[in-house]
Structure formats: structure tokens, C-alpha cells
Design a protein around this motif. Structure first.
Motif, short mmCIF file in Angstrom:
data_model
loop_
_atom_site.label_atom_id
_atom_site.label_comp_id
_atom_site.label_asym_id
_atom_site.label_seq_id
_atom_site.Cartn_x
_atom_site.Cartn_y
_atom_site.Cartn_z
N PHE A 15 0.83 -1.34 -0.22
CA PHE A 15 0.15 -0.05 0.16
C PHE A 15 1.13 1.32 -0.10
CE2 PHE A 15 -2.38 3.58 2.59
CZ PHE A 15 -3.59 3.01 2.01
N VAL A 16 2.01 1.70 1.01
CA VAL A 16 2.86 3.04 1.22
C VAL A 16 3.50 2.58 0.04
CG1 VAL A 16 4.25 3.51 2.30
CG2 VAL A 16 2.58 2.38 3.83
N SER A 17 3.98 1.24 -0.92
CA SER A 17 4.66 1.86 -1.49
C SER A 17 4.14 1.78 -3.22
CB SER A 17 5.65 -0.05 -2.34
OG SER A 17 6.48 -0.59 -1.06
N TYR A 18 2.71 1.97 -2.91
CA TYR A 18 2.63 2.98 -4.40
C TYR A 18 2.11 3.53 -4.10
CZ TYR A 18 -1.71 3.29 -7.28
OH TYR A 18 -2.50 3.44 -8.60
N PHE A 19 2.66 4.43 -3.20
CA PHE A 19 2.32 6.14 -2.86
C PHE A 19 3.70 6.74 -3.40
CE2 PHE A 19 -1.89 4.95 -2.03
CZ PHE A 19 -2.80 5.79 -2.34
N ARG A 20 4.49 5.87 -1.79
CA ARG A 20 6.35 6.11 -2.01
C ARG A 20 7.12 5.52 -2.35
NH1 ARG A 20 5.63 6.78 3.93
NH2 ARG A 20 3.90 8.67 4.36
N GLY A 21 6.98 4.53 -3.45
CA GLY A 21 7.63 3.64 -3.89
C GLY A 21 8.88 4.33 -4.62
N ALA A 22 10.20 3.73 -5.18
CA ALA A 22 10.95 3.98 -6.24
C ALA A 22 10.38 3.49 -7.84
CB ALA A 22 12.42 3.75 -5.90
N GLU A 23 10.37 4.67 -8.71
CA GLU A 23 10.23 4.64 -10.18
C GLU A 23 10.41 2.98 -10.46
OE1 GLU A 23 7.35 6.23 -12.03
OE2 GLU A 23 6.77 8.27 -10.67
N VAL A 24 9.97 2.81 -11.55
CA VAL A 24 10.64 1.28 -11.87
C VAL A 24 11.10 1.86 -13.23
CG1 VAL A 24 10.63 -0.56 -9.91
CG2 VAL A 24 9.07 -0.10 -11.57
N GLY A 25 11.65 1.47 -14.40
CA GLY A 25 11.78 1.36 -15.36
C GLY A 25 11.17 0.24 -16.38
N ALA B 110 9.14 -5.46 -21.49
CA ALA B 110 10.01 -4.76 -22.66
C ALA B 110 9.07 -3.69 -22.93
CB ALA B 110 9.98 -6.04 -23.82
N VAL B 111 7.50 -3.42 -21.91
CA VAL B 111 6.70 -2.38 -22.04
C VAL B 111 7.21 -1.90 -20.97
CG1 VAL B 111 5.40 -4.09 -23.98
CG2 VAL B 111 4.70 -4.20 -21.07
N ALA B 112 6.89 -0.58 -20.86
CA ALA B 112 6.67 0.83 -19.49
C ALA B 112 6.10 -0.55 -18.18
CB ALA B 112 5.50 1.92 -20.22
N SER B 113 5.84 0.42 -17.45
CA SER B 113 5.46 -0.46 -16.35
C SER B 113 4.44 1.29 -15.48
CB SER B 113 7.12 -1.00 -15.62
OG SER B 113 7.55 -1.65 -15.46
N PRO B 114 3.66 0.64 -15.18
CA PRO B 114 3.00 0.21 -15.90
C PRO B 114 1.97 0.34 -17.75
CG PRO B 114 1.03 1.91 -14.57
CD PRO B 114 2.56 2.08 -14.62
#
Lengths: 234, 854
Positions: free
Chosen positions: B488-498, B511-515
Motif C-alpha cells: 500500500f505504502v509503496s504504491y504512493f512512495r515506492g521508487a519509480e521503476v523502468g 519489454a513494455v512500460a511499467s505499468p
């Protein structure tokens, strides 16, 4: 009636020496438990060892030249021979265990080899109901809640139910069979030590399921005979 | 078709037909049912602190264990896996969405509403108390306290759930065989997708058998048929209605479903483990080919092991031996899979990220579950383990090991789904607490194995082990607080991923964007060159001219199967057809129109179905409330079905795709075939049940005792001719459509319709006559509830008649469309309807001799 008086005088016919279902179970269970523990420890230890041994240390290794890449079509890694070797060993262990136990299954299914023991077996009809057990003896008399049997004699149970699906089993004497309405199933045991044993219902059968117990009274032959004779006139 | 609102809008989640949205909905809903089922487990673990029913009471305890099992097996674990399947499979195989997006939404809403119906059962007095295996005759109202409406709701909820599963199976199979990226052979699809493919094959057949069992059981509950009746009527048995095969019939039907179900639950977990092992060891799966072959073998063999659950029911030695052999046989491929996973680590660069820890943990737990399962394969040991905690401990080690891997999957794909990284430290803590809790909960059960299942008064000397289990349960349950907090917390504060947060991941979802964007890929994915590429429209056009015909079948508008009411499954088919009829007419070539992603009808249909079933659960009481609920629900459901059939909805098929082995079978036709395959199993189970009961009663005595003289062959014979002729008329309609003769199409479809109506009228007259006969043996007529023979006759031929009625609705609909000149030169919709109608016809050819002649 006559049959049982005869047994008393012919010692060879009694089932004091036969392998009981309890003995069979204990032997096989012990072997399985020993082997199972061993195999479990070895395989789990090997798994954890590999996970540790090949941990990522950050150092380059020879295998790094051939790491999977994004977008590649999947192929298998090597090591097929080793895979089949371990698979073969595990298959042999499992199959030999099962083949070994198959002869004991035949024994449990058909009963003791001695014809005399089989012919002299005491047949009792067991009927489960919500929430208890009723036992009907060869002389027609019935008891509820307590099954009385003579020591060292093969007892054959014909088990059925008058309402829902039950299961009649004893943890110490190691007999167990389903009690199914509309049909009957068989199981057998020999009580080689006089005493009081438990029998329970092993299939959920309603609110009283947890209390659906019976006692199995294994009695010295004379005591049993006395009870049996007396009971007939009741 | 409506437009799809943004994710921030609540409306989106009611409208969406996008596979990724639905995947999220599945995951969230399944986690809710995990908590629901888990709290029930907590309740009875607290009850088990002392060996007495001093907390929940006797009935409460039975209800808690029964519903815990049902919720975890049906409403949690498979839907959780199908949350991933929905999200990941199209991405992994290179598809934009599933083949039938509205059908997919419908699956989800049926699943959710079935769960709500299950929840409501707790408030209808008493919910289902008879164990998750629902053994007969304890599963009938005669043996339940009160009115047993809660139990009926549970059975109906399960029917609704099975409807969702069947639609999902048809959808996934069609998708995976028609929409793979170019160059991606079936054997090349990533392990998770492959595991889902085999899972849905098993689901398609296994759940059809369960559906038969559930329809029969609900009919026993609601209409009063006597399939599972075995009860004392006062002091004596009501012999005419007692089925001496009641318990065994249920056991066979249930376990024919129940054993494949074990693999249905476990396969997706194996898929996740294979993915995580490859990614986090940086090694390709050792013996991948053999791993796949093993899974295929297991999937096939899973249908011939079911009687090992019934070793003590008095089946003969030969059959026991056979099933012992198949059971041991099915365990061996798993040995290979386990070793394959272990050896994959060798020479790897193992990184202990949370998904890998869960996968590795799952493997260790599964090894223990597997070894203790071999014990059960030895029949002599099985006899004694039957009904004890050995079985409980064993299957929790297997099934919850599967769940363990799936939690790993949640961490694995979380960054892909949210674009954020979870907190790795909390993930590891979750794993540690989870793993300790798991073993503390289930391992003591092996030590205390002498405890009979589902009792609260275990032997006093085992108290310490049961208490350890309870402590373990609290730890295991508590570990999820860490997970929920983290995610839950990571959804708001987690590090962006490629695109690719995990080194060495290979499959296309990375091979596609996240999300990923709404339609997944920018170009058209292709593996034709040996690695993943995205083709531009001009590349695609070039390829298409090369593969003549490859795109010829692209772009049929989506069809909309749906279900409602008692004929849930047949209803699904009906609308497939109906929508097909509309859809195919408005087909557009690929790329000329934007794909649709929103429809409100799946939700409305499911809501209607839910109200209908809720009404049906209590309709036998005659209460106004329940009757009106059923009515409102039925009308709403049917109206929404029509609404969905009318709605233009465009689901394009990829221009170029790998379609082996069904390259020549259009999407709709493939969907129809797979659906009909499950329908055949449904009827097979009904026919089998009839034969089983009749055999248990006495084949000859059956006819003599239970069937009135008035039950003659003639009406059945007439109906055989009517149906055969109507099937012929469908063929004529196809020919006329090919020749573009509007009059011919209308005349032939009209004839089909008229003959079908004739069939029903004839049947109606026959039934009326039988209901009202007055003979010595049947003074009050031969009604549905009269005896065993009447129950089987009316229910089996009634199920068939329901199929006829659905067929007629479609035929009538098509007749009106042909009036407006539809189908000329495009006979495909008529062909698809014909497939269904011929099957209905063929089924009758079996029913007629069985119920009229023999």
C-alpha cells in the motif's frame, strides 16, 4: 453359538499369532518415516546449499557470457543428464516403496492366510448413525457405543450407515472403513491384548461428529464368552 | 460501447474490459477472500486451543471449517492466480487483450457476485456446514438445521463461480491459440503462460463435472429432486426416494473434479516459480522441454486418479490397484520438475530478492508436501491417514506452498503493475515471518496426525501441538499485515521503476512500460527473427502480403457470452451466439476502428444473476421477498444480456499472429468448440449420474418399480424426428446463405424455429400428462419429486430442454436479422449456431434411448 465354544478348545484356530493390521501399519509407517525424513533432509539441504553456493557475489563468472536476455525465445538450460539421473533415482525409491507395500495391501485386503482363522472370524455388523454406533452380533443381539470382542480372534466388521456418510476407525487397532448409507464395507482386526480401545468417526457427519466415539472392549476369551452367552437371553 | 474513463475514476472499474484492469480487480478481490477465509481459520484455530467446542459452538465450528475450505480453494487461490493470468498472459504472448474482453469482464463480475452471495449465506441462519467436500447426503436440506437457505446459497454461489471459470477457460484458450506473437510457438510461450494454458484446459473439463454435481445438488435443494436423498421418513425409509448410491455418486462427481483441481490450483504457482527461478538465478530453466512434457502428462493424468480419495469406500482391489498405479505415476513428473528447479540454480547468480525467497520457500514446502504425499500413495498407510490431520497437513503443505509461490508472483509483478518498487526490506521480513508462521502452523499437524479431521475435541495429550499450530496461524496471518502495509505504502512512495526492474528477465511483459499502456505494445510484437521485435504498420503490411490469408480472419467484433439464472452455463453459450449474430455482421477490418475497452453490461448481467440466485436460494419458502428478488434478477439479467448482444463492441484480432494448431478455426468458432467440449462433459456427467443411480437401485427393478405405464416411447420418438429435421434445416439455412437467398435463409431458420417449438410443445404435453396420472402405483401423479426415476428423467431432459430454449432464442433472433438481409454471403454465424444446435440434437439421441427405451 456352537462355533465359538469349539474355538475355545482348539488353540490352533485362534488369531493370537497373526500379523495384525496395527503391526502392518506400524512397520510400513516406520520405514516411510525414516526414508521420508532422510530424503527430505537431503533434498532440502541440497536445495538450500545451491541457493547459497551460487549466490550473487557481484564477481564476474564464466557463465555470465550466457545469461538470458530480454526478448529471447526461451530455451532450456543444460544439465539434462543430471536431471534424468536424479529423476531416475527418485522414481526408483518411490516405485520400490510402493511395490513393497503392495503385498501388504493384498494381506490387509484378504486377511490372514490361515483358513481356520478366517473361518472362525467373528462377524459383527456395524451401523453408524447421527451420532453413534450400533453393533450387531451373530446371535442377533445389539449393543450401542461399545463393541465387545474376544482377545486373539479375528473380527470381521461389516460397516454401513443408516443416515449420512460416516467412517468407522480405531487409531490403536488400526482398522478403518467408510460407513456409507445404502451399502456396506468390510474391515478386520485382531485384538491381541485385552483392554479398552477407542473407535471414532472419521468423516464429518453433522454437529455431533466430534463426539461420535465408541469403545472397543477386547476381552479375555472366557470373559467374552460369558458376556456373549448371557447377552443372548436378554 | 462507452469510452473508458481514467483509472482515478470509480466508473472505470465498473466499465473496464481491459485485461490489466480486470487482472487488478481479480487480485484485489482474491486478497479480500484470503482475509475472509483466513479470519475463519483464525476463529477455529482459537476454538482448537482447548479440546472442546467452547468458542464457536458445534455448528459454528463446522460452518467455519467448511467455509474456510470453500473460500480458500475456490474464491482465493485460483482467482488470485487468474489475476496474474489476466494481467500477464496477454503481455507474455504478445496480445493486446484477451480474445473476448467483455466475456472477461463478465467472468470477473460473476466471480465477485458469487463471493458476495457466499457472504450473504452467513446471514441466512446457518451457512453450509458439511465440509468443503460436501459429502452426500449430509449436503441435502434434510440433514441441515433450520431451512438450510444458507447452504443453498453456497451451492448457487458455486454454480455462479463455475460459470465464471468456464467463461474464463474458453476465453484464455481462444486467446492463447489465436493471438500469439508471430514466431511464438506453443512450446515457446513463457512458463507462466504455459502453466495457465494447461490449467485452463483442466478447468474446462473438471469444472464441467463439478457444475453437473452442483446443478443436481441445487435442484435437490430447490426443486426437490432426489439424487442425493437418503433419509429416514419418521421411523421408516421413504424407499422410493432414497438413493442407495447417493454418497458414492457425489464422491465420484466431486473427486472427478476435485483431483484435477489440485493441479489447477498448483500449476500457476509452478509457472511463477519457474519464472522467478530463471530471473533471479540468471539461468535458463534446466530441462525446459521435459518440464513442459511433465506438466502435460500431469494435466492428462489428473483425470484418472480421482478414486484415490475413495480407497475405503469398498471399491474392489483391481480398481484400487489401478488407481494406486496412476497416483504414483502422477507424482513422478513432479520429481522431475522439482529437480529441474533445483538444478537451475547451479552456476547461477542467485539474488535473494523477495519474489525469489517466496519461490524458493514454496519449493522447499512443496518438497515436504510431496514426500508426505507419497505416504498416502501407499494404500495401506492411506487407510489409516484417511480423515486425519495427516491429510490436512499434507494438502496444506502442497496448496499453501502454491499460494506461497503466488505471493512471490505478487512481489515479482508488483513493479510492472504499479510502476513502483515495493520495499525490499519489508518484503524480506514478510517472507521470514510467513515462512516461520507457515511451518509452525502446519508442521505440528504431522506430529498430531492422529487427530481426526474437523473435530474440536482432539485427544488431550495433543493439546501442545494444536496450540503451536494456533500460534503459527496467528504469525502467518499477521505476516500479511506487513505485506499489505508494504504494498500500500509503496504504491504512493515506492521508487519509480523502468520497463525491466529485474535483471535477466526475458519475457515480453518486461519489454513494455511499467505499468503498460492500455493496448500493451506500440508496434506489433513478433519473434519471427528469433528475438522480440516490434513491427511498424508498414512492416506488418509487408508481412501480410507474404502470408496470404493470415489476416483474412482479422477483425471480427467481439461476442458476448453471458449467463444468468439456473441455466448459467447454457446461458453463456446463448449470448455468445446472439452476439455473434450481431457482431459478425458489423465486423470491421483491423485497424479501421479503435478497439473498445468499456462495457457496462457484464456488471449488469452479473448483478441480475446475483439477484436471481439470491432469490432462488429462498424461493422454496414461498416468501414474497425471495420470489420478487428472483423475478427482478431474472429480468435484469436477461435484459442486460440482450443489451450486451445489441452493443457494438470491437475487439480486433492481431493482423499477424501465431495460431498453431487452430490457424483455420476462427476465433468465434474456436470459442464455441471449447465451450461445447465442456458442455459435453456436463451432459456426460448427467447421463453418468443417471446410469449410476439406476445401477445402484437395480437396473431392471427401476423400470418396474419407479416408472408408470403412461411413460411411453411415442412422444420421445416424435421429438427425435423433430430435432433431427430441425438440424437439417440449419444446414439448409447455411446453404441458402451461401447462395445469398434471403427467402431461403428465412424459410430454413423459420423451419428450425418451428420444429424446436414443436419439440417443446410436445414435451410440455407429455410432462403435463405424466404429472397428472392417477394409477394405483402413482396416485398423485409422476411428478419431479415422486421418486428417483422421475427425478433423473425430468432433470436430465429438463437440462436438455433448457438448451433447446436457449437455441430457440438465438434462432428467433437470427430469423429477425435475416429478415433484414443478414447472413447473405456470410453464413458463419449460422454455422456457429448450427454447431450448438447439432450438439443439442446429438445429446437427445443419447437421452432418448436412455430415458424412453432401456
Amino acid at each position: 453359538m456352537l462355533r465359538h465354544t469349539v474355538i475355545q478348545n482348539v488353540p490352533i484356530a485362534h488369531a493370537g499369532g497373526v500379523r495384525t493390521p496395527a503391526a502392518v501399519f506400524n512397520e510400513i509407517f516406520t520405514v516411510f518415516l525414516g526414508l521420508g525424513t532422510l530424503v527430505g533432509i537431503v533434498v532440502c539441504a541440497y536445495t538450500v546449499y545451491n541457493a547459497y553456493a551460487y549466490r550473487d557475489t557481484g564477481e564476474e563468472s564464466k557463465a555470465d557470457a550466457d545469461r538470458p536476455e530480454l526478448g529471447e525465445l526461451p530455451t532450456g538450460g543444460g544439465g539434462g543428464k543430471k536431471l534424468f539421473l536424479s529423476f531416475g533415482i527418485s522414481a526408483i525409491i518411490v516405485l520400490s516403496l510402493i511395490v513393497w507395500t503392495y503385498s501388504t495391501l493384498l494381506y490387509i485386503e484378504t486377511g490372514p492366510d490361515s483358513q481356520q482363522v478366517q473361518e472362525n472370524a467373528l462377524e459383527i455388523n456395524v451401523e453408524g448413525y447421527q451420532f453413534g454406533w450400533q453393533f450387531e452380533y451373530p446371535n442377533g443381539q445389539t449393543t450401542s457405543g461399545t463393541l465387545r470382542v474376544p482377545q486373539n480372534e479375528m473380527v470381521m466388521l461389516n460397516v454401513t450407515s443408516r443416515d449420512v456418510f460416516h467412517n468407522f476407525g480405531s487409531p490403536e487397532l488400526r482398522f478403518k472403513t467408510d460407513a456409507i448409507p445404502g451399502q456396506s464395507t468390510k474391515t478386520w482386526f485382531v485384538g491381541q491384548q485385552a483392554g479398552t480401545y477407542e473407535a471414532k468417526c472419521y468423516e464429518l457427519c453433522g454437529t455431533g461428529h466430534s463426539y461420535m466415539n465408541a469403545t472397543v472392549e477386547v476381552m479375555p476369551r472366557d470373559d467374552y464368552q460369558q458376556w456373549y452367552n448371557g447377552s443372548e437371553s436378554e | 460501447m462507452s469510452d473508458l474513463p481514467p483509472k482515478s475514476s470509480i466508473r472505470r472499474w465498473f466499465l473496464t474490459t481491459n485485461h490489466k484492469d480486470i487482472g487488478i480487480l481479480y487480485l484485489v478481490t482474491a486478497l479480500f477472500f484470503l482475509v475472509f477465509g483466513g479470519l475463519l481459520a483464525m476463529l477455529f484455530r482459537v476454538e482448537l486451543l482447548t479440546p472442546a467446542a467452547d468458542f464457536l459452538g458445534e455448528s459454528g465450528y463446522n460452518q467455519a471449517v467448511s467455509t474456510h475450505g470453500l473460500l480458500m480453494v475456490f474464491w482465493f487461490i485460483s482467482p488470485f492466480a487468474f489475476g496474474f493470468a489476466n494481467y500477464i498472459v496477454p503481455l507474455q504472448i504478445g496480445a493486446d487483450d484477451l480474445a473476448f474482453p467483455r466475456l472477461n469482464a463478465l467472468s470477473y463480475w460473476l466471480y465477485l457476485f458469487s463471493g458476495i452471495l457466499f457472504g450473504i449465506s452467513f446471514f441466512q441462519g446457518v451457512t453450509f456446514p458439511g465440509g468443503w467436500t460436501m459429502y452426500a447426503p449430509l449436503n441435502t436440506p434434510a440433514y441441515m438445521p433450520g431451512e438450510a437457505l444458507g447452504a443453498t446459497s453456497v451451492v448457487l454461489a458455486m454454480i455462479m463461480f463455475v460459470a465464471a471459470v468456464t467463461l474464463g477457460s474458453v476465453n484464455f484458450l481462444t486467446t492463447m491459440y489465436r493471438m500469439r506473437a508471430e514466431g511464438l510457438r506453443m512450446r515457446d510461450i513463457p512458463m507462466f503462460s504455459l502453466s495457465i494454458n494447461l490449467t485452463v484446459w483442466m478447468m474446462l473439463f473438471a469444472f464441467a463435472a463439478l457444475l453437473a454435481a452442483l446443478i443436481i445438488l441445487s435442484s435437490d435443494h430447490i426443486i426437490g429432486t432426489n439424487y442425493f436423498t437418503y433419509q429416514i421418513d419418521g421411523d421408516t425409509f421413504a424407499t422410493n426416494v432414497n438413493n442407495p448410491g447417493s454418497s458414492m455418486l457425489w464422491a465420484h462427481l466431486f473427486w472427478f473434479f476435485g483431483h484435477p483441481e489440485v493441479y489447477i490450483v498448483f500449476f500457476p504457482a509452478l509457472g511463477v516459480m519457474a519464472e522467478c527461478f530463471q530471473t533471479f538465478t540468471g539461468r535458463r530453466l534446466v530441462g525446459r522441454k521435459w518440464f513442459i512434457i511433465s506438466m502435460v502428462l500431469v494435466a492428462l493424468q489428473s483425470f484418472i486418479v480421482w478414486m484415490h480419495h475413495m480407497f475405503l469406500t469398498g471399491i474392489n482391489l483391481e480398481i484400487k490397484t489401478l488407481f494406486m498405479a496412476t497416483t504414483i505415476g502422477i507424482s513422478l513428473p513432479f520429481d522431475l520438475m522439482v529437480f529441474s528447479l533445483i538444478y537451475t540454480m547451479i552456476k547461477g547468480r542467485v539474488r535473494y530478492m523477495t519474489p525469489f525467497l517466496f519461490s524458493l520457500g514454496a519449493l522447499l514446502l512443496f518438497i515436504l508436501g510431496g514426500i508426505t504425499g507419497v505416504f498416502l500413495g501407499a494404500v495401506v498407510l492411506d487407510y489409516q491417514f484417511r480423515g486425519t490431520y495427516w491429510v490436512v497437513a499434507h494438502f496444506h503443505y502442497v496448496m499453501v506452498a502454491g499460494a506461497t509461490a503466488l505471493f512471490g508472483g505478487l512481489y515479482y509483478w508488483y513493479p510492472k503493475m504499479t510502476g513502483k518498487m515495493y520495499n525490499e526490506f519489508l518484503g524480506k521480513v514478510h517472507f521470514a515471518v510467513y515462512f516461520i508462521g507457515f511451518n509452525l502452523l502446519y508442521f505440528p499437524m504431522f506430529i498430531a496426525w492422529e487427530t481426526p479431521r474437523r473435530v474440536f475435541n482432539y485427544p488431550v495429550e495433543l493439546t501442545v501441538w494444536h496450540n503451536l499450530s494456533t500460534v503459527g496461524a496467528i504469525i502467518l496471518g499477521g505476516s500479511f499485515l506487513i505485506m499489505f502495509y508494504n504494498l500500500f505504502v509503496s504504491y504512493f512512495r515506492g521508487a519509480e521503476v523502468g520497463d525491466q526492474p529485474w535483471e535477466f528477465a526475458t519475457s515480453a511483459e518486461w519489454a513494455v512500460a511499467s505499468p503498460p499502456p492500455l493496448e500493451n505494445f506500440d508496434g506489433v510484437p513478433s519473434y519471427a527473427s528469433g528475438t522480440l521485435e516490434f513491427l511498424s504498420p508498414s512492416d506488418v503490411a509487408k508481412r501480410q502480403s507474404g502470408h496470404s490469408g493470415a489476416a483474412a480472419d482479422g477483425g471480427t467484433a467481439e461476442t458476448s457470452p453471458a449467463t444468468d439464472g439456473a441455466g448459467a452455463e447454457a446461458g453463456a453459450l446463448a449470448t455468445t451466439e446472439t452476439a455473434l449474430a450481431t457482431g459478425a455482421g458489423t465486423a470491421e477490418p483491423t485497424g479501421h476502428e479503435h478497439a473498445s475497452h468499456a462495457s457496462f453490461w457484464p456488471f449488469m448481467i452479473s448483478l441480475g444473476g446475483f439477484l436471481l440466485f439470491l432469490g432462488l436460494s429462498g424461493i422454496r419458502t414461498g416468501s414474497m421477498l425471495y420470489t420478487s428478488l428472483a423475478l427482478v434478477g431474472g429480468i435484469l439479467g436477461f435484459g442486460s444480456l440482450v443489451g450486451m448482444a445489441q452493443e457494438p463492441f470491437f475487439a480486433p484480432e492481431t493482423a499477424i499472429a501465431e495460431r498453431w494448431p487452430f490457424a483455420d478455426v476462427e476465433k468465434m468458432k474456436l470459442g464455441m468448440w471449447t465451450f461445447l467440449a465442456s458442455d459435453i462433459v456436463l451432459f456426460g456427467a448427467f447421463i453418468g449420474s443417471y446410469a449410476f443411480i439406476r445401477f445402484a437401485y437395480g437396473w431392471e427393478a427401476w423400470h418396474h418399480d419407479l416408472i408408470p405405464e403412461a411413460h411411453v416411447t411415442f412422444p420421445g420418438l416424435v421429438n427425435t424426428y423433430l430435432l433431427l429435421t430441425s438440424s437439417f434445416a440449419v444446414v439448409l439455412a447455411m446453404v441458402a446463405a451461401e447462395k445469398e437467398s434471403r427467402a431461403g435463409v428465412m424459410a430454413s431458420l423459420g423451419a428450425t424455429f418451428a420444429l424446436g417449438v414443436g419439440f417443446l410443445i410436445n414435451k410440455g404435453i407429455e410432462w403435463q400428462h405424466l404429472f397428472h396420472i392417477h394409477t394405483e402405483a402413482f396416485p398423485e401423479g409422476w411428478a419431479i419429486t415422486t421418486n428417483l426415476a422421475s427425478s433423473t428423467f425430468y432433470l436430465t431432459t429438463g437440462l436438455h430442454a433448457a438448451h433447446v430454449i436457449i437455441g430457440l432464442i438465438i434462432a428467433g433472433y437470427m430469423f429477425f436479422r435475416s429478415w433484414n438481409g443478414a447472413y447473405l454471403g456470410d453464413e458463419k454465424p449460422i454455422e456457429y449456431f448450427g454447431l450448438y444446435w447439432h450438439l443439442v440434437d446429438i445429446v437427445w439421441l443419447f437421452l432418448f434411448p436412455l430415458f424412453y427405451i432401456l
